[in-house]
Design a protein around this motif. Structure first.
Motif, PDB file in Angstrom:
ATOM      1  N   VAL A 173      39.389  43.365  44.092  1.00 27.98           N
ATOM      2  CA  VAL A 173      39.815  42.194  43.344  1.00 27.98           C
ATOM      3  C   VAL A 173      38.637  41.255  43.107  1.00 27.98           C
ATOM      4  O   VAL A 173      38.452  40.732  42.013  1.00 27.98           O
ATOM      5  CB  VAL A 173      40.950  41.468  44.102  1.00 27.98           C
ATOM      6  N   LYS A 174      37.811  41.068  44.132  1.00 25.17           N
ATOM      7  CA  LYS A 174      36.675  40.148  44.003  1.00 25.17           C
ATOM      8  C   LYS A 174      35.684  40.644  42.953  1.00 25.17           C
ATOM      9  O   LYS A 174      35.219  39.869  42.107  1.00 25.17           O
ATOM     10  CB  LYS A 174      35.991  39.987  45.355  1.00 25.17           C
ATOM     11  N   TYR A 196      36.296  42.688  40.470  1.00 23.71           N
ATOM     12  CA  TYR A 196      36.950  42.628  39.163  1.00 23.71           C
ATOM     13  C   TYR A 196      36.924  41.203  38.623  1.00 23.71           C
ATOM     14  O   TYR A 196      36.633  40.979  37.458  1.00 23.71           O
ATOM     15  CB  TYR A 196      38.382  43.138  39.279  1.00 23.71           C
ATOM     16  N   TRP A 197      37.221  40.218  39.500  1.00 23.76           N
ATOM     17  CA  TRP A 197      37.254  38.832  39.056  1.00 23.76           C
ATOM     18  C   TRP A 197      35.859  38.363  38.660  1.00 23.76           C
ATOM     19  O   TRP A 197      35.696  37.626  37.692  1.00 23.76           O
ATOM     20  CB  TRP A 197      37.838  37.954  40.143  1.00 23.76           C
ATOM     21  N   GLN A 198      34.830  38.759  39.416  1.00 23.42           N
ATOM     22  CA  GLN A 198      33.464  38.371  39.069  1.00 23.42           C
ATOM     23  C   GLN A 198      33.057  38.972  37.728  1.00 23.42           C
ATOM     24  O   GLN A 198      32.389  38.327  36.924  1.00 23.42           O
ATOM     25  CB  GLN A 198      32.499  38.812  40.159  1.00 23.42           C
ATOM     26  N   GLN A 199      33.455  40.195  37.489  1.00 27.03           N
ATOM     27  CA  GLN A 199      33.105  40.848  36.225  1.00 27.03           C
ATOM     28  C   GLN A 199      33.818  40.173  35.054  1.00 27.03           C
ATOM     29  O   GLN A 199      33.224  39.932  34.012  1.00 27.03           O
ATOM     30  CB  GLN A 199      33.499  42.319  36.282  1.00 27.03           C
ATOM     31  N   ARG A 200      35.098  39.821  35.228  1.00 25.11           N
ATOM     32  CA  ARG A 200      35.853  39.208  34.146  1.00 25.11           C
ATOM     33  C   ARG A 200      35.411  37.778  33.854  1.00 25.11           C
ATOM     34  O   ARG A 200      35.478  37.322  32.736  1.00 25.11           O
ATOM     35  CB  ARG A 200      37.350  39.205  34.479  1.00 25.11           C
ATOM     36  N   SER A 201      34.976  37.054  34.892  1.00 26.65           N
ATOM     37  CA  SER A 201      34.615  35.658  34.703  1.00 26.65           C
ATOM     38  C   SER A 201      33.116  35.461  34.513  1.00 26.65           C
ATOM     39  O   SER A 201      32.639  34.330  34.541  1.00 26.65           O
ATOM     40  CB  SER A 201      35.104  34.830  35.890  1.00 26.65           C
ATOM     41  N   ARG A 216      32.249  33.309  31.327  1.00 26.74           N
ATOM     42  CA  ARG A 216      32.823  31.979  31.202  1.00 26.74           C
ATOM     43  C   ARG A 216      31.842  30.917  31.674  1.00 26.74           C
ATOM     44  O   ARG A 216      30.898  31.194  32.400  1.00 26.74           O
ATOM     45  CB  ARG A 216      34.091  31.872  32.041  1.00 26.74           C
TER      46      ARG A 216
END
Length: 94
Positions: free
Chosen positions: A52-53, A55-60, A63
Motif C-alpha cells: 500500500v505504501k 502504491y500510494w507513493q507512486q500514485r502521489s 502531485r
C-alpha cells in the motif's frame, strides 16, 4: 394449515436468498484475491515492491506537496482573543 405452508415457503425463500448472497460474496472475494495476486506478480516481474505504501507513493508522486498543517481562518477585523465576546440566542420553535 395454509399459514404453516406460507411460513415454510417464506423460510425457503429467505434461505435461498441467503445462499445467493453468500455465493455472490464468495465470488467477489475470489475475484479480489485473483486481482491482488496478479498485481503482486506484475510488481515482482517489474522489480518494484508491492504494498500500500509503495502504491500510494507512486500514485502521489506527480502531485504537489500537501499543506504543512492546519491554520485557523483569518478574521477580517482584528485578532481573535480572550476579550472577544460571542452572543448566541436560542429560541424554541413552536
Amino acid at each position: 394449515m395454509t399459514d404453516t405452508i406460507a411460513r415454510f415457503f417464506r423460510y425457503v425463500l429467505l434461505f435461498t436468498l441467503g445462499l445467493v448472497g453468500l455465493f455472490m460474496a464468495l465470488i467477489f472475494m475470489i475475484s479480489s484475491a485473483i486481482a491482488v495476486g496478479i498485481l503482486y506478480i506484475w510488481a515482482r516481474l517489474r522489480g518494484r515492491p508491492f504494498g500500500v505504501k509503495a502504491y500510494w507513493q507512486q500514485r502521489s508522486a506527480g502531485r504537489s506537496a500537501p499543506a504543512q498543517g492546519w491554520q485557523p481562518p483569518r478574521r477580517p477585523y482584528g485578532k481573535p482573543g480572550k476579550d472577544e465576546i460571542i452572543d448566541v440566542q436560542v429560541r424554541d420553535l413552536p
